[in-house]
Design an enzyme around this catalytic site. Structure first.
Site, PDB file in Angstrom:
ATOM      1  N   ARG B  31       0.781  -1.243   0.000  1.00  0.00           N
ATOM      2  CA  ARG B  31       0.000   0.000   0.000  1.00  0.00           C
ATOM      3  C   ARG B  31       0.807   1.285   0.000  1.00  0.00           C
ATOM      4  O   ARG B  31       0.268   2.354  -0.253  1.00  0.00           O
ATOM      5  CB  ARG B  31      -0.957   0.001   1.200  1.00  0.00           C
ATOM      6  CG  ARG B  31      -2.221  -0.815   0.948  1.00  0.00           C
ATOM      7  CD  ARG B  31      -3.260  -0.531   2.021  1.00  0.00           C
ATOM      8  NE  ARG B  31      -2.984  -1.273   3.251  1.00  0.00           N
ATOM      9  CZ  ARG B  31      -3.393  -0.909   4.458  1.00  0.00           C
ATOM     10  NH1 ARG B  31      -4.082   0.220   4.615  1.00  0.00           N
ATOM     11  NH2 ARG B  31      -3.109  -1.638   5.518  1.00  0.00           N
ATOM     12  N   ASP B  77      -1.341 -14.092   0.228  1.00  0.00           N
ATOM     13  CA  ASP B  77      -1.562 -13.953   1.671  1.00  0.00           C
ATOM     14  C   ASP B  77      -1.341 -15.309   2.330  1.00  0.00           C
ATOM     15  O   ASP B  77      -1.622 -16.344   1.721  1.00  0.00           O
ATOM     16  CB  ASP B  77      -2.988 -13.468   1.941  1.00  0.00           C
ATOM     17  CG  ASP B  77      -3.155 -13.033   3.383  1.00  0.00           C
ATOM     18  OD1 ASP B  77      -2.871 -11.861   3.687  1.00  0.00           O
ATOM     19  OD2 ASP B  77      -3.529 -13.879   4.230  1.00  0.00           O
TER      20      ASP B  77
END
Lengths: 345, 345
Positions: B31, B77
């Site tokens: 991010r 993930d």
């Protein structure tokens, strides 16, 4: 004079022979005890409880009346010092500690003074004197303070519990000179505070470095350990000292090198390895995972035995948890823990 | 065939000589990059981004186009495995991962199967194949999985981020036999998953033991490390492996003894001490405090130099942060970090 009926704890700190491993529990006077909750309710809030010597004495003694513990610890909070410095402490349940006037600007440092313990923290010294009197020499009394780094972290972050310590670490890496100035003042305050506790009667002193483990190895030595070493040096040999850095498992040799009497260990440390790494320099305190106290009693007994066995034979072990006991623990489980330590391996 | 233009990272993992220390950054596709945020917005949510090979490939390559990094890491993930086991993963920003069907009863264990990677986690294998093609051998690709203990922690806690891991630790101390059964199934799943990633083309594998550091020393060995050792053994010598236990600074020797190629270190570890403790057994990866990236560039350069100097001369160091990069970091600071590693001490 200071005649103690039970000096097992002090003997272990000096690495002298003891009949069995002494035991006390971090936060042993706390919310897991119904009698504590009752006193606290009478006080109204946590800070009033800290600031009222009669009540602080009452809760300090409560766990000793339930369990055959080998030490009492002053009921207080590590944030009394920044509170006395004028930062305006509030301690609301669920929210955690907050300061109404945190240190957000470098210019605020010049306004900080070193509190006079007998004037600005009189309620703590009065509590120590009262507890010593009420203990009648049953067991030693431990006084304490937060480490300068841990106190500075709270003073800079202001509360709110940022796990990353963004503000405090910004000082570490972007304004280290100013952080050293702040830590110097806080260290002087801690030294005065601990000397006053000693003069008021405590038998041992513990420094809680709750947030030292958040630092990088080099930063830990520079911004936390060096200041704790100064405190240990300033206190001299007059009183045994325990130094506890939560998350400091990688640094035990360095902590021992400060000259403290004992190194507090959290549960990530194998006590046998800790002992080998530290050598004969000092005693070891710890280190059962507080989570064990939620397990059935046979599991608690097994884990207590494993902790005693990990340390092994010989002097220098003070049994404790690896961190404070939590409010959800059943007191009968604490009784089982203490009994298991008393039985030994 | 697998011809790499830059194999510095793999050479360092094998402790072979390199012209300079290789560098990559945990969560380098993340991010803090505006181009990542744009792709993620197109995807709609994080899980869709993970499950769409084209998009996962796109974000995997983004940091390589900005910085001269020495390795790519698959964008995915660690919770893909329990998701494929049917626990129903949701990943909402601000809330963190949650399972709609966490493991709260022992009876649920019998219903868990080991996912077939090419069927149940096909999107991951397709992403690996696509990324390998698009990389054109620029740098090696790292695949990864969560450690069995870390995955089990999420599966039992169900999300919500209890820092004390009350539920998972209750299994450790009150129903260890059942926890071992769960860990056995998860370990089989991790082995199949990592073997499939290897077959799909990854050049190295990393195991993230994010929550191993919450365990007591003995429990860590029994419930986390032993299972990671089984995985390392099952993978054999076919692929280099990195084992990273956050908060595992006290256990580096034990981690190295699993036979992994490299031990990942968080920032609490002094890399010189780590090297002495580990010896010649394996390489070391780490370990700058991610908080350093918030400091001015000269401070970043100073801390990078200190990290390189702490490891010292000789082979076997892969530079990285001590944990993932956070979303608030300025990409120009990352560029300064990578340049400083390239310049060396």
């Amino acid at each position: 004079m200071n005649q103690l009926a039970n000096d097992r704890f002090l003997r272990a700190l000096r690495r002298e022979a003891v009949d069995r491993t002494p035991v006390w529990i971090m936060r042993q006077a706390g919310r897991y005890l119904p009698e504590y909750r009752a006193t606290r309710q009478r006080a109204g809030d946590f800070l009033t409880l800290c600031k009222t010597p009669d009540l602080a004495c009452e809760v300090t003694l409560q766990p000793l009346d339930r369990f055959p513990l080998d030490a009492a610890i002053l009921f207080s909070d590590i944030l009394t010092i920044p509170d006395a410095m004028g930062l305006g402490l509030t301690l609301d349940e669920g929210v955690g500690p907050r300061f109404t006037r945190p240190i957000h600007e470098v210019t605020q440092i010049a306004q900080l003074g070193v509190p006079d313990p007998e004037r600005d923290l009189r309620y703590v010294m009065d509590a120590v004197r009262l507890i010593k009197r009420e203990l009648h020499g049953r067991v030693p009394l431990i006084g304490f303070a937060g480490s300068p780094w841990t106190l500075a972290t709270y003073m800079i972050e202001g509360g709110g519990g940022d796990r990353d310590f963004k503000r405090a670490k910004q000082w570490v890496y972007a304004q280290p000179v100013e952080l050293h100035r702040l830590l110097g003042i806080v260290t002087s305050a801690v030294i005065e505070y601990l000397r006053a506790q000693r003069a008021a009667g405590v038998d041992a002193l513990m420094i809680f470095d709750t947030w030292g483990g958040a630092l990088a190895a080099g930063a830990y030595r520079e911004f936390s350990l060096d200041y704790m070493a100064r405190i240990i040096e300033a206190l001299g040999d007059a009183v045994p000292t325990i130094l506890f850095t939560k998350g400091g498992g990688a640094w035990l040799e360095h902590i021992a090198a400060t000259g403290c009497s004992a190194v507090g260990c959290d549960w990530t440390v194998d006590l046998g390895e800790a002992r080998r790494r530290i050598g004969d320099r000092c005693a070891v305190q710890g280190n059962l995972d507080p989570a064990v106290l939620r397990a059935p009693i046979p599991a608690i007994e097994r884990e207590v035995a494993a902790t005693l066995a990990a340390y092994g034979k010989g002097p220098g072990h003070v049994f404790n948890l690896g961190h404070g006991i939590t409010p959800d623990i059943d007191p009968t489980h604490v009784a089982a823990l203490v009994a298991a330590v008393q039985r030994g391996i």
